[in-house]
Motif scaffolding. Structure first.
Motif, mmCIF file in Angstrom:
data_model
loop_
_atom_site.group_PDB
_atom_site.id
_atom_site.type_symbol
_atom_site.label_atom_id
_atom_site.label_comp_id
_atom_site.label_asym_id
_atom_site.label_seq_id
_atom_site.Cartn_x
_atom_site.Cartn_y
_atom_site.Cartn_z
ATOM 1 N N ASP A 25 40.340 -23.762 86.992
ATOM 2 C CA ASP A 25 40.312 -25.214 87.197
ATOM 3 C C ASP A 25 39.106 -25.860 86.524
ATOM 4 O O ASP A 25 38.467 -26.758 87.075
ATOM 5 C CB ASP A 25 40.327 -25.549 88.689
ATOM 6 N N GLY A 26 38.744 -25.358 85.331
ATOM 7 C CA GLY A 26 37.642 -25.928 84.563
ATOM 8 C C GLY A 26 36.260 -25.564 85.061
ATOM 9 O O GLY A 26 35.270 -26.094 84.579
ATOM 10 N N LYS A 27 36.183 -24.634 86.013
ATOM 11 C CA LYS A 27 34.889 -24.218 86.550
ATOM 12 C C LYS A 27 34.698 -22.718 86.361
ATOM 13 O O LYS A 27 35.637 -21.944 86.497
ATOM 14 C CB LYS A 27 34.794 -24.550 88.040
ATOM 15 N N ILE A 28 33.472 -22.335 86.070
ATOM 16 C CA ILE A 28 33.144 -20.920 85.935
ATOM 17 C C ILE A 28 33.025 -20.334 87.334
ATOM 18 O O ILE A 28 32.236 -20.810 88.151
ATOM 19 C CB ILE A 28 31.841 -20.736 85.145
ATOM 20 N N THR A 29 33.826 -19.300 87.617
ATOM 21 C CA THR A 29 33.816 -18.690 88.944
ATOM 22 C C THR A 29 33.099 -17.343 88.975
ATOM 23 O O THR A 29 32.704 -16.888 90.041
ATOM 24 C CB THR A 29 35.245 -18.529 89.494
ATOM 25 N N SER A 30 32.953 -16.695 87.814
ATOM 26 C CA SER A 30 32.181 -15.450 87.756
ATOM 27 C C SER A 30 31.723 -15.208 86.326
ATOM 28 O O SER A 30 32.326 -15.706 85.370
ATOM 29 C CB SER A 30 32.993 -14.256 88.266
ATOM 30 N N VAL A 31 30.637 -14.437 86.208
ATOM 31 C CA VAL A 31 30.061 -14.121 84.903
ATOM 32 C C VAL A 31 29.545 -12.687 84.923
ATOM 33 O O VAL A 31 28.914 -12.269 85.888
ATOM 34 C CB VAL A 31 28.857 -15.040 84.570
ATOM 35 N N THR A 32 29.815 -11.953 83.855
ATOM 36 C CA THR A 32 29.155 -10.679 83.591
ATOM 37 C C THR A 32 28.444 -10.855 82.268
ATOM 38 O O THR A 32 29.075 -11.118 81.242
ATOM 39 C CB THR A 32 30.168 -9.518 83.500
ATOM 40 N N GLU A 33 27.116 -10.770 82.291
ATOM 41 C CA GLU A 33 26.312 -11.072 81.107
ATOM 42 C C GLU A 33 25.773 -9.787 80.487
ATOM 43 O O GLU A 33 25.392 -8.858 81.199
ATOM 44 C CB GLU A 33 25.145 -11.977 81.505
ATOM 45 N N ALA A 66 39.406 -16.088 74.250
ATOM 46 C CA ALA A 66 39.865 -16.482 75.581
ATOM 47 C C ALA A 66 41.283 -15.984 75.784
ATOM 48 O O ALA A 66 42.100 -16.029 74.869
ATOM 49 C CB ALA A 66 39.815 -17.997 75.740
ATOM 50 N N ASP A 67 41.537 -15.471 76.976
ATOM 51 C CA ASP A 67 42.874 -15.004 77.332
ATOM 52 C C ASP A 67 43.085 -15.338 78.801
ATOM 53 O O ASP A 67 42.502 -14.689 79.675
ATOM 54 C CB ASP A 67 42.998 -13.509 77.086
ATOM 55 N N GLY A 68 43.865 -16.377 79.047
ATOM 56 C CA GLY A 68 44.069 -16.823 80.424
ATOM 57 C C GLY A 68 42.764 -17.320 81.005
ATOM 58 O O GLY A 68 42.117 -18.186 80.438
ATOM 59 N N GLU A 69 42.335 -16.715 82.115
ATOM 60 C CA GLU A 69 41.093 -17.128 82.777
ATOM 61 C C GLU A 69 39.856 -16.424 82.231
ATOM 62 O O GLU A 69 38.737 -16.806 82.548
ATOM 63 C CB GLU A 69 41.185 -16.855 84.280
ATOM 64 N N GLN A 70 40.038 -15.386 81.428
ATOM 65 C CA GLN A 70 38.918 -14.612 80.898
ATOM 66 C C GLN A 70 38.467 -15.171 79.561
ATOM 67 O O GLN A 70 39.281 -15.414 78.664
ATOM 68 C CB GLN A 70 39.304 -13.147 80.728
ATOM 69 N N VAL A 71 37.145 -15.343 79.420
ATOM 70 C CA VAL A 71 36.565 -15.914 78.207
ATOM 71 C C VAL A 71 35.363 -15.074 77.803
ATOM 72 O O VAL A 71 34.540 -14.711 78.649
ATOM 73 C CB VAL A 71 36.100 -17.367 78.454
ATOM 74 N N THR A 90 43.582 -24.359 75.109
ATOM 75 C CA THR A 90 43.123 -25.131 76.268
ATOM 76 C C THR A 90 42.068 -24.339 77.028
ATOM 77 O O THR A 90 41.035 -24.886 77.437
ATOM 78 C CB THR A 90 44.297 -25.481 77.197
ATOM 79 N N SER A 91 42.286 -23.040 77.213
ATOM 80 C CA SER A 91 41.302 -22.191 77.883
ATOM 81 C C SER A 91 39.992 -22.166 77.116
ATOM 82 O O SER A 91 38.916 -22.247 77.707
ATOM 83 C CB SER A 91 41.825 -20.752 78.021
ATOM 84 N N VAL A 92 40.058 -22.045 75.797
ATOM 85 C CA VAL A 92 38.856 -22.029 74.970
ATOM 86 C C VAL A 92 38.114 -23.352 75.096
ATOM 87 O O VAL A 92 36.896 -23.386 75.275
ATOM 88 C CB VAL A 92 39.191 -21.723 73.492
ATOM 89 N N ALA A 118 25.852 -12.062 75.296
ATOM 90 C CA ALA A 118 27.295 -12.274 75.416
ATOM 91 C C ALA A 118 27.633 -12.252 76.900
ATOM 92 O O ALA A 118 26.915 -11.664 77.710
ATOM 93 C CB ALA A 118 28.076 -11.191 74.681
ATOM 94 N N GLY A 119 28.725 -12.904 77.234
ATOM 95 C CA GLY A 119 29.144 -12.913 78.624
ATOM 96 C C GLY A 119 30.650 -13.009 78.734
ATOM 97 O O GLY A 119 31.305 -13.625 77.891
ATOM 98 N N VAL A 120 31.177 -12.370 79.757
ATOM 99 C CA VAL A 120 32.585 -12.490 80.087
ATOM 100 C C VAL A 120 32.660 -13.424 81.291
ATOM 101 O O VAL A 120 32.099 -13.127 82.354
ATOM 102 C CB VAL A 120 33.220 -11.128 80.405
ATOM 103 N N PHE A 121 33.296 -14.569 81.096
ATOM 104 C CA PHE A 121 33.389 -15.603 82.112
ATOM 105 C C PHE A 121 34.815 -15.664 82.651
ATOM 106 O O PHE A 121 35.769 -15.482 81.906
ATOM 107 C CB PHE A 121 33.061 -16.974 81.516
ATOM 108 N N THR A 122 34.943 -15.942 83.936
ATOM 109 C CA THR A 122 36.233 -16.273 84.523
ATOM 110 C C THR A 122 36.196 -17.770 84.793
ATOM 111 O O THR A 122 35.265 -18.261 85.454
ATOM 112 C CB THR A 122 36.481 -15.494 85.823
#
Length: 84
Positions: free
Chosen positions: A61-69, A28-33, A6-8, A54-58
């Motif tokens: 609720d179906g919305k991206i709240t932070s990104v490290t690219e 994907a693991d929990g909120e981290q993708v 579901t997270s993926v 590549a990016g690590v996304f948080t």
């Protein structure tokens, strides 16, 4: 559907909508993708920009709240900020 799948699925949908680019969710693991994509363009100076990113996304609720690219910053500098 498992929590991870579901997270993926949510992350893939959010990622593609945000970037407007095809990409893939690698993990994907929990909120981290972790997602990967290729950015392609032609710079104002005519140079070809083709960078694997590549990016690590948080995702909450179906919305991206932070990104490290992550990207090849040498390629970014040499292509987009080259001195004529």
């Amino acid at each position: 559907m498992t929590r991870a799948s579901t997270s993926v699925a949510r992350a893939t949908s959010s990622f593609q909508a945000m970037r407007g680019l095809p990409g893939s969710v690698s993990f994907a693991d929990g909120e981290q993708v972790l997602a990967e994509w290729i950015s392609k363009a032609t710079a104002a100076n005519g140079a070809v920009y083709d960078n694997k990113c590549a990016g690590v996304f948080t995702v909450r609720d179906g919305k991206i709240t932070s990104v490290t690219e992550y990207a090849d910053t040498h390629h970014v500098a040499a292509t987009l900020f080259a001195q004529d």
